[in-house]
Design an enzyme around this catalytic site. Sequence first.
Site, PDB file in Angstrom:
ATOM      1  N   ARG A 167       3.471  -8.540  -3.256  1.00 33.77           N
ATOM      2  CA  ARG A 167       2.720  -8.944  -2.077  1.00 33.77           C
ATOM      3  C   ARG A 167       2.054  -7.762  -1.364  1.00 33.77           C
ATOM      4  O   ARG A 167       1.043  -7.916  -0.691  1.00 33.77           O
ATOM      5  CB  ARG A 167       3.655  -9.673  -1.116  1.00 33.77           C
ATOM      6  CG  ARG A 167       2.996 -10.155   0.171  1.00 33.77           C
ATOM      7  CD  ARG A 167       4.013 -10.790   1.085  1.00 33.77           C
ATOM      8  NE  ARG A 167       3.408 -11.240   2.322  1.00 33.77           N
ATOM      9  CZ  ARG A 167       3.941 -11.125   3.521  1.00 33.77           C
ATOM     10  NH1 ARG A 167       5.123 -10.532   3.632  1.00 33.77           N
ATOM     11  NH2 ARG A 167       3.348 -11.564   4.587  1.00 33.77           N
ATOM     12  N   TYR A 168       2.652  -6.572  -1.477  1.00 33.13           N
ATOM     13  CA  TYR A 168       2.127  -5.419  -0.752  1.00 33.13           C
ATOM     14  C   TYR A 168       0.782  -4.940  -1.305  1.00 33.13           C
ATOM     15  O   TYR A 168       0.047  -4.240  -0.604  1.00 33.13           O
ATOM     16  CB  TYR A 168       3.112  -4.255  -0.796  1.00 33.13           C
ATOM     17  CG  TYR A 168       4.463  -4.545  -0.198  1.00 33.13           C
ATOM     18  CD1 TYR A 168       4.700  -5.694   0.565  1.00 33.13           C
ATOM     19  CD2 TYR A 168       5.530  -3.669  -0.392  1.00 33.13           C
ATOM     20  CE1 TYR A 168       5.947  -5.953   1.099  1.00 33.13           C
ATOM     21  CE2 TYR A 168       6.776  -3.918   0.153  1.00 33.13           C
ATOM     22  CZ  TYR A 168       6.984  -5.070   0.880  1.00 33.13           C
ATOM     23  OH  TYR A 168       8.224  -5.324   1.411  1.00 33.13           O
ATOM     24  N   GLY A 169       0.517  -5.262  -2.572  1.00 34.75           N
ATOM     25  CA  GLY A 169      -0.772  -4.892  -3.153  1.00 34.75           C
ATOM     26  C   GLY A 169      -0.914  -3.429  -3.508  1.00 34.75           C
ATOM     27  O   GLY A 169      -2.044  -2.945  -3.695  1.00 34.75           O
TER      28      GLY A 169
END
Length: 258
Positions: free
Chosen positions: A57-59
């Site tokens: 999710r943090y990318g």
Amino acid sequence: MAAAERTEGSCPVLPLASGRSIPVLGLGTSHRGGYSHDAVVYAIQNCGIRHIDTAKRYGCESLLQKAIKESGVKREDLWLTTKLWHSDYGYENTKKACLESCERLGVEYLGLCRSIGVSNFLISHLEQLKEDCVITPHVNQVEYHPFQRPQELVDYCRSRDIVFEGYCPLAKGEALTYPSIIQLAKKYGRTPAQICIRWSIQNGIVTIPKSTKAERIEENCKVFDFAIAEDDVEVLNGMHDGRHVSWDPSLVVFYILI
């Protein structure tokens, strides 16, 4: 520190039920201004950081690949944690997501998967998980700082051989201006951040402070050459008031921690 703790290199580690060991201090990243290439390289090369925490999710998995390569440290000398999203539910989807994370990170394993865990699980969630799964999670990653010390959950995890890992150890900066913590920092000739991190580690918690500044990371890592007296640990323990600086885990979405 926890009795089970032992040392590899300059950073102590805690054994997992998987047979592996996790460094008690790591570098956290996030999806909100939580990544700096130069800071990650500096942390690995100059501060002895061997534990990096990230998430799909943090990318920033692909960005971490570049930083890890630039650091020159071998993959086998690093502990890499990433997390999948709830949409990756199911064996095939989970396996696919793991492989995709490996590709973005430029690694062959996270342990595909050598150690597994969960994040933001309360006792009720772990009890539910026990009904549905054969393997007990090796790690539970939950918010942990002087204002949020869920000792009942910590004790539950330890009784089931689950290592407790704490994020937001500085309470997103709130702890750094708290009078009692500032007073202890002066007493020990340390910074408030070092007091919070050292306290967390002395309580046997794997601790992953986040920073994008090299000087802050260096400061956060200088916590193994002093100890907080037991009476001062109790002062810090007594600051718990139940506040969250992240989010209420009673609303948890099931993550997978690798």
